[in-house]
Design an enzyme around this catalytic site. Sequence first.
Site, PDB file in Angstrom:
ATOM      1  N   LYS A  99       0.288  -7.267  13.087  1.00 26.95           N
ATOM      2  CA  LYS A  99      -0.740  -6.362  12.555  1.00 26.95           C
ATOM      3  C   LYS A  99      -2.045  -6.660  13.282  1.00 26.95           C
ATOM      4  CE  LYS A  99      -2.854  -4.712   8.290  1.00 26.95           C
ATOM      5  NZ  LYS A  99      -2.907  -4.766   6.824  1.00 26.95           N
TER       6      LYS A  99
ATOM      7  N   TYR B 100      -8.289   0.299  -3.016  1.00 29.43           N
ATOM      8  CA  TYR B 100      -7.309   0.924  -3.922  1.00 29.43           C
ATOM      9  C   TYR B 100      -6.439  -0.176  -4.544  1.00 29.43           C
ATOM     10  CZ  TYR B 100      -4.839  -0.061   0.343  1.00 29.43           C
ATOM     11  OH  TYR B 100      -4.351  -0.719   1.421  1.00 29.43           O
TER      12      TYR B 100
ATOM     13  N   SER C 213       1.438  -7.746  -0.625  1.00 31.71           N
ATOM     14  CA  SER C 213       2.213  -8.679   0.198  1.00 31.71           C
ATOM     15  C   SER C 213       1.515  -9.995   0.490  1.00 31.71           C
ATOM     16  CB  SER C 213       2.680  -7.999   1.487  1.00 31.71           C
ATOM     17  OG  SER C 213       1.642  -7.914   2.426  1.00 31.71           O
TER      18      SER C 213
ATOM     19  N   THR D 288       0.817  -1.215   0.000  1.00 31.32           N
ATOM     20  CA  THR D 288       0.000   0.000   0.000  1.00 31.32           C
ATOM     21  C   THR D 288       0.846   1.258   0.000  1.00 31.32           C
ATOM     22  OG1 THR D 288      -1.843  -1.091   1.058  1.00 31.32           O
ATOM     23  CG2 THR D 288      -1.707   1.259   1.395  1.00 31.32           C
TER      24      THR D 288
ATOM     25  N   GLU E 157      -1.607 -28.220  27.664  1.00 33.44           N
ATOM     26  CA  GLU E 157      -2.872 -28.783  27.150  1.00 33.44           C
ATOM     27  C   GLU E 157      -2.663 -30.087  26.389  1.00 33.44           C
ATOM     28  OE1 GLU E 157      -6.057 -27.990  27.522  1.00 33.44           O
ATOM     29  OE2 GLU E 157      -5.565 -26.393  28.937  1.00 33.44           O
TER      30      GLU E 157
ATOM     31  N   THR F 131       1.624  -4.263   4.228  1.00 36.03           N
ATOM     32  CA  THR F 131       1.539  -4.498   5.677  1.00 36.03           C
ATOM     33  C   THR F 131       0.953  -5.873   6.026  1.00 36.03           C
ATOM     34  OG1 THR F 131      -0.651  -3.466   5.779  1.00 36.03           O
ATOM     35  CG2 THR F 131       1.262  -2.039   6.156  1.00 36.03           C
ATOM     36  N   ASP F 132       0.281  -6.506   5.064  1.00 38.64           N
ATOM     37  CA  ASP F 132      -0.432  -7.745   5.408  1.00 38.64           C
ATOM     38  C   ASP F 132       0.500  -8.858   5.883  1.00 38.64           C
ATOM     39  OD1 ASP F 132      -2.769  -6.495   4.815  1.00 38.64           O
ATOM     40  OD2 ASP F 132      -3.070  -7.441   2.870  1.00 38.64           O
TER      41      ASP F 132
HETATM   42  C1  SIN Z   1      -1.038  -2.983   2.809  1.00 39.41           C
HETATM   43  O1  SIN Z   1       0.088  -2.799   2.374  1.00 39.41           O
HETATM   44  O2  SIN Z   1      -1.443  -2.301   3.778  1.00 39.41           O
HETATM   45  C2  SIN Z   1      -2.008  -3.980   2.263  1.00 39.41           C
HETATM   46  C3  SIN Z   1      -1.594  -4.604   0.995  1.00 39.41           C
HETATM   47  C4  SIN Z   1      -0.327  -5.401   1.114  1.00 39.41           C
HETATM   48  O3  SIN Z   1      -0.064  -5.988   2.151  1.00 39.41           O
HETATM   49  O4  SIN Z   1       0.392  -5.452   0.113  1.00 39.41           O
END
Ligand code: SIN
Length: 358
Positions: free
Chosen positions: A194, A55, A88, A41, A315, A121-122
């Site tokens: 995340k 997007y 990602s 992103t 467990e 970020t994923d």
């Molecule tokens: C992001 O970057 O926030 C979402 C898309 C990705 O992980 O490439």
Amino acid sequence: MMSPAARFINLLFATLLLLALGAHAQTAKLPNVTILATGGTIAGTGSTSTTTVGYTAATVGVQSLIKAVPELAKVANVTGEQVFQIASENMGNEHWLTLAKRVNVLLAQANVDGIVITHGTDTMEETAYFLNLVVKSRKPVVLVGAMRPSTALSADGPINLYNAVLLAGSPDAVGKGVMVAMNDQIHAARDVTKTNTSTPDAFKTPELGMLGYFQGNRALFYHQPIRKHTADTEFDVSALTSLPQVDIAYGYANVGPTVVDALVAAGAKGLIHAGVGDGSLAAKVLPSLKAARAKGVIIVRASRVGQGILARNGEANDDALDFVASDTLNPQKARILLMLALTKTNNTRDIQRMFYTY
Ligand code: SIN
């Protein structure tokens, strides 16, 4: 005898030379930071300035990312390389191997002080942890992304990138392992996760705590990672072209053996069981996990809860079952450590030691 005009021209050249030398000396004092761009992103674009979901990720190139933040030139001599251009969720083992090898080559160079990796970020926490285990250098490596695309009002990418470059060039960041710079905070690769689908404060290190903050154009540390990382690990990817297949089976009410059986049939060498609570194993799943272990598949018990220590022999009787406990690693990070562990050994005692070391 020099004419006044010639004297003036000589003086002018001398002054310009001194100014140029001065400017060069100033730039030479700045750290050299390489930005490796992979997409996400932070390199995304939306159709309007208020488009913050829906997007397109991974469209803006690394030179444009750098150009969009002229302030970078004040804190580092920055160069950029486009390594991949992907969202990602498409990050794979082969991307990780390519990236790690490039990072190791660059950090071995005396003229590179630190590296910034722009990333979606994923799966950023996964790439960060992988690199934390295989980068062979004490120089800073910083992953950075954005929750809002570059075209959005109040896009977070530019300030995150500025902070990441500041951190990668900071002497205080040396020896701290791979880090994530998001939302004015510094996080350690092992423990960051995340926690939100879309807000700019999505990255957190709940309970174990982040490393520090960015404020006043400085990276400020308050904690440091204790678990071994980077130059102090036993993992070496330099000769690897692939990683062993390790998959994750999720626990939930009414779960049956279908997923575990399918993953073993598909050739998994290791399985992470993301169990409920403290990694509990449902009675309908346990026989399949035992059968998988009997075939040589390494079983790691992790938890889907997100916080806390997975208690060995809690467990489940891990000693009797010959299973491994994930300690505090979440399932997606346990998968990474197990893949790397399997490049060294199939011995469950040794693998358990690794889970208590890294
Ligand atoms: C992001 O970057 O926030 C979402 C898309 C990705 O992980 O490439």
